[in-house]
Write a protein that holds these residues in place. Structure first.
Motif, PDB file in Angstrom:
ATOM      1  N   SER A 206       0.862  -1.184   0.000  1.00 54.28           N
ATOM      2  CA  SER A 206       0.000   0.000   0.000  1.00 54.28           C
ATOM      3  C   SER A 206       0.893   1.228   0.000  1.00 54.28           C
ATOM      4  O   SER A 206       1.926   1.254   0.670  1.00 54.28           O
ATOM      5  CB  SER A 206      -0.920   0.001   1.232  1.00 54.28           C
ATOM      6  N   GLY A 207       0.515   2.244  -0.735  1.00 53.28           N
ATOM      7  CA  GLY A 207       1.360   3.417  -0.873  1.00 53.28           C
ATOM      8  C   GLY A 207       2.295   3.278  -2.054  1.00 53.28           C
ATOM      9  O   GLY A 207       2.450   2.198  -2.632  1.00 53.28           O
ATOM     10  N   PRO A 208       2.963   4.374  -2.421  1.00 52.30           N
ATOM     11  CA  PRO A 208       3.831   4.360  -3.604  1.00 52.30           C
ATOM     12  C   PRO A 208       5.098   3.544  -3.377  1.00 52.30           C
ATOM     13  O   PRO A 208       5.660   3.519  -2.289  1.00 52.30           O
ATOM     14  CB  PRO A 208       4.156   5.846  -3.807  1.00 52.30           C
ATOM     15  N   SER A 209       5.532   2.866  -4.428  1.00 53.47           N
ATOM     16  CA  SER A 209       6.795   2.140  -4.390  1.00 53.47           C
ATOM     17  C   SER A 209       7.940   3.105  -4.682  1.00 53.47           C
ATOM     18  O   SER A 209       7.729   4.302  -4.924  1.00 53.47           O
ATOM     19  CB  SER A 209       6.777   1.000  -5.412  1.00 53.47           C
ATOM     20  N   SER A 210       9.158   2.598  -4.657  1.00 51.10           N
ATOM     21  CA  SER A 210      10.320   3.438  -4.941  1.00 51.10           C
ATOM     22  C   SER A 210      10.208   4.063  -6.322  1.00 51.10           C
ATOM     23  O   SER A 210       9.645   3.474  -7.254  1.00 51.10           O
ATOM     24  CB  SER A 210      11.609   2.620  -4.856  1.00 51.10           C
ATOM     25  N   ASN A 211      10.776   5.242  -6.451  1.00 47.98           N
ATOM     26  CA  ASN A 211      10.756   5.949  -7.722  1.00 47.98           C
ATOM     27  C   ASN A 211      11.635   5.262  -8.752  1.00 47.98           C
ATOM     28  O   ASN A 211      11.451   5.422  -9.954  1.00 47.98           O
ATOM     29  CB  ASN A 211      11.213   7.393  -7.517  1.00 47.98           C
ATOM     30  N   GLY A 212      12.605   4.492  -8.301  1.00 45.56           N
ATOM     31  CA  GLY A 212      13.517   3.767  -9.177  1.00 45.56           C
ATOM     32  C   GLY A 212      14.558   3.056  -8.338  1.00 45.56           C
ATOM     33  O   GLY A 212      14.550   3.115  -7.109  1.00 45.56           O
TER      34      GLY A 212
ATOM     35  N   VAL B 214      18.282  14.261  10.938  1.00 47.47           N
ATOM     36  CA  VAL B 214      17.111  13.802  10.190  1.00 47.47           C
ATOM     37  C   VAL B 214      16.258  15.007   9.843  1.00 47.47           C
ATOM     38  O   VAL B 214      15.943  15.837  10.707  1.00 47.47           O
ATOM     39  CB  VAL B 214      16.277  12.786  11.001  1.00 47.47           C
ATOM     40  N   ARG B 215      15.855  15.098   8.564  1.00 48.22           N
ATOM     41  CA  ARG B 215      15.013  16.190   8.092  1.00 48.22           C
ATOM     42  C   ARG B 215      13.828  15.612   7.316  1.00 48.22           C
ATOM     43  O   ARG B 215      13.999  14.837   6.384  1.00 48.22           O
ATOM     44  CB  ARG B 215      15.809  17.135   7.166  1.00 48.22           C
ATOM     45  N   GLY B 216      12.626  15.999   7.719  1.00 45.70           N
ATOM     46  CA  GLY B 216      11.427  15.613   6.992  1.00 45.70           C
ATOM     47  C   GLY B 216      11.110  14.133   7.094  1.00 45.70           C
ATOM     48  O   GLY B 216      11.494  13.440   8.041  1.00 45.70           O
ATOM     49  N   VAL B 217      10.358  13.643   6.100  1.00 41.73           N
ATOM     50  CA  VAL B 217       9.969  12.237   6.058  1.00 41.73           C
ATOM     51  C   VAL B 217      11.219  11.370   5.937  1.00 41.73           C
ATOM     52  O   VAL B 217      12.093  11.634   5.110  1.00 41.73           O
ATOM     53  CB  VAL B 217       9.020  11.968   4.879  1.00 41.73           C
ATOM     54  N   SER B 218      11.309  10.326   6.761  1.00 42.83           N
ATOM     55  CA  SER B 218      12.518   9.504   6.791  1.00 42.83           C
ATOM     56  C   SER B 218      12.169   8.035   6.999  1.00 42.83           C
ATOM     57  O   SER B 218      11.000   7.680   7.225  1.00 42.83           O
ATOM     58  CB  SER B 218      13.448   9.971   7.916  1.00 42.83           C
ATOM     59  N   VAL B 219      13.185   7.199   6.945  1.00 42.90           N
ATOM     60  CA  VAL B 219      13.006   5.771   7.205  1.00 42.90           C
ATOM     61  C   VAL B 219      12.692   5.512   8.669  1.00 42.90           C
ATOM     62  O   VAL B 219      12.352   4.385   9.036  1.00 42.90           O
ATOM     63  CB  VAL B 219      14.268   4.984   6.802  1.00 42.90           C
ATOM     64  N   TYR B 220      12.766   6.547   9.513  1.00 46.63           N
ATOM     65  CA  TYR B 220      12.491   6.410  10.945  1.00 46.63           C
ATOM     66  C   TYR B 220      11.077   6.831  11.315  1.00 46.63           C
ATOM     67  O   TYR B 220      10.755   6.972  12.496  1.00 46.63           O
ATOM     68  CB  TYR B 220      13.516   7.208  11.742  1.00 46.63           C
TER      69      TYR B 220
ATOM     70  N   LEU C 110      12.309  12.474   2.171  1.00 42.14           N
ATOM     71  CA  LEU C 110      11.746  11.547   1.193  1.00 42.14           C
ATOM     72  C   LEU C 110      10.409  12.006   0.633  1.00 42.14           C
ATOM     73  O   LEU C 110       9.847  11.340  -0.248  1.00 42.14           O
ATOM     74  CB  LEU C 110      11.584  10.162   1.840  1.00 42.14           C
ATOM     75  N   GLY C 111       9.862  13.120   1.142  1.00 44.80           N
ATOM     76  CA  GLY C 111       8.609  13.650   0.611  1.00 44.80           C
ATOM     77  C   GLY C 111       7.456  12.680   0.750  1.00 44.80           C
ATOM     78  O   GLY C 111       7.236  12.096   1.811  1.00 44.80           O
ATOM     79  N   ASN C 112       6.712  12.490  -0.328  1.00 43.56           N
ATOM     80  CA  ASN C 112       5.561  11.585  -0.285  1.00 43.56           C
ATOM     81  C   ASN C 112       5.917  10.167  -0.738  1.00 43.56           C
ATOM     82  O   ASN C 112       5.043   9.370  -1.065  1.00 43.56           O
ATOM     83  CB  ASN C 112       4.416  12.125  -1.151  1.00 43.56           C
ATOM     84  N   ARG C 113       7.223   9.854  -0.773  1.00 40.49           N
ATOM     85  CA  ARG C 113       7.654   8.524  -1.217  1.00 40.49           C
ATOM     86  C   ARG C 113       8.679   7.956  -0.232  1.00 40.49           C
ATOM     87  O   ARG C 113       9.871   7.832  -0.539  1.00 40.49           O
ATOM     88  CB  ARG C 113       8.243   8.601  -2.628  1.00 40.49           C
ATOM     89  N   PRO C 114       8.238   7.581   0.982  1.00 49.21           N
ATOM     90  CA  PRO C 114       9.177   7.032   1.971  1.00 49.21           C
ATOM     91  C   PRO C 114       9.840   5.742   1.516  1.00 49.21           C
ATOM     92  O   PRO C 114      10.878   5.356   2.057  1.00 49.21           O
ATOM     93  CB  PRO C 114       8.294   6.799   3.204  1.00 49.21           C
ATOM     94  N   SER C 115       9.258   5.083   0.513  1.00 50.79           N
ATOM     95  CA  SER C 115       9.857   3.846   0.014  1.00 50.79           C
ATOM     96  C   SER C 115      11.175   4.085  -0.714  1.00 50.79           C
ATOM     97  O   SER C 115      11.906   3.135  -1.013  1.00 50.79           O
ATOM     98  CB  SER C 115       8.880   3.132  -0.932  1.00 50.79           C
ATOM     99  N   ASP C 116      11.507   5.360  -0.998  1.00 47.47           N
ATOM    100  CA  ASP C 116      12.807   5.668  -1.600  1.00 47.47           C
ATOM    101  C   ASP C 116      13.953   5.532  -0.596  1.00 47.47           C
ATOM    102  O   ASP C 116      15.125   5.569  -0.969  1.00 47.47           O
ATOM    103  CB  ASP C 116      12.819   7.092  -2.166  1.00 47.47           C
ATOM    104  N   GLY C 117      13.625   5.378   0.681  1.00 49.30           N
ATOM    105  CA  GLY C 117      14.656   5.262   1.708  1.00 49.30           C
ATOM    106  C   GLY C 117      15.370   3.921   1.646  1.00 49.30           C
ATOM    107  O   GLY C 117      14.749   2.860   1.811  1.00 49.30           O
TER     108      GLY C 117
END
Length: 324
Positions: free
Chosen positions: A105-111, A202-208, A153-160
């Motif tokens: 659920s939610g967006p996958s990594s951008n690449g 840590v700044r903004g949306v993160s893996v934490y 990571l903005g609206n794509r935490p899966s990029d972490g």
């Protein structure tokens, strides 16, 4: 060392000690025609590092492809060991990591992205000799660099794909051979390691799990890992392998501020996030096929289970081991 770490290590040491006491007895009753160490070909088990070092001037290249499958995501990745024999008893190397997260659920990594890169050096202390009890042992030092994306990571935490912190790992690796009653070789590895991480901003949306406006820092918990691995030389080309693992991670602490605006009245909220400590057990059966003493392929699956505050995962993997 924490109490849970001591208990887990004690269990592994008891198992290891019992096997060490019993296997030489098997060697005493083995037939005269025994498989020689030079005739046995190996790639190594799925998880346990070797205690051997490369001869000076020789390279090892071992790329892994894997999928860490859980109930919420699939984390596809590659991890490549590129090692070089720098001097007698001393090998150095680099371990680049790449990954892609596919979310349920939610967006996958951008690449495909770069993960944290690890530098390592291993010095061999002792060398196993047939007929003697002393295993091959080595000290391994690793430094993991925070090259992977982990915050903003903005609206794509899966990029972490990284932790954001420098991590130093110190390990003791060991390896020993046993001859079974049928004359075939069993190779055993027993490795212990401790990973120590430093603080990171840590700044903004993160893996934490922080929010878009968060500003603060994180102190990842230290990690202990133990691995007892076996490889059975079924034939010269075919090998059966199994890793049994125990891991303990200390609490990860995130501290900072997050400005909120309830009722159009902006103010700053102090944020404290604690992950709590975690414990996990794992098994990683694998099969190896070797075309020669220099090149082979491994196919295996790691399963983590029965832990505390840890996610159960299944990780199929394939690797090629090439030495030249």
């Amino acid at each position: 060392m924490r109490t849970k770490q001591r208990i887990g290590l004690l269990v592994l040491l008891c198992v290891c000690g019992g096997l060490i006491r019993s296997l030489p007895a098997c060697a005493q009753t083995a037939p005269a025609a025994q498989e020689s160490m030079s005739d046995a070909w190996w790639t190594g088990p799925m998880l346990a590092n070797s205690a051997e070092t490369l001869p000076p001037g020789h390279f090892l290249f071992e790329p892994y492809l894997y999928d860490i499958h859980s109930s919420t995501s699939d984390s596809f990745g590659s991890r490549s060991y590129i090692l070089y024999g720098l001097a007698n008893r001393l090998s150095v190397g680099i371990i680049p990591v790449f990954g892609y997260n596919r979310m349920r659920s939610g967006p996958s990594s951008n690449g495909v992205g770069v993960g944290d890169i690890t530098l390592q050096a291993q010095y061999r202390l002792t060398e196993f000799q047939p007929g003697q009890w002393m295993p091959t042992t080595a000290i391994l030092l690793e430094e993991t660099l925070p090259t992977g994306k982990y915050d903003q990571l903005g609206n794509r935490p899966s990029d972490g794909l990284g932790a954001g912190a420098y991590t130093t790992t110190l390990a003791l690796n060991s390896q020993r051979y046993f001859w079974l009653p049928n004359g075939r070789l069993l190779r055993m590895r027993f490795n212990l390691s401790e990973a120590l991480s430093r603080n990171a901003n840590v700044r903004g949306v993160s893996v934490y799990g922080t929010g878009p406006a968060f500003r603060g820092n994180v102190k990842p918990g230290n990690g202990f890992f133990a691995d007892l691995a076996f490889e059975y030389s079924l034939t010269q080309r075919w090998v059966l392998a199994l890793d049994a693992t125990y891991s303990h991670n200390d609490n990860t602490r995130v501290v900072g501020e997050d400005p909120l605006d309830p009722g159009n009245l902006p103010y700053v909220q102090n944020v404290r996030i604690n992950s709590g400590s975690s414990v996990a057990f794992g098994l990683a059966p694998a099969i190896e096929y070797n075309w020669s003493s220099a090149i082979g392929v491994l196919l295996g699956t790691r399963v983590t289970f029965g832990g505390h505050n840890a996610v159960n995962t299944v990780t199929p993997a394939i690797a090629i081991n090439y030495v030249y």
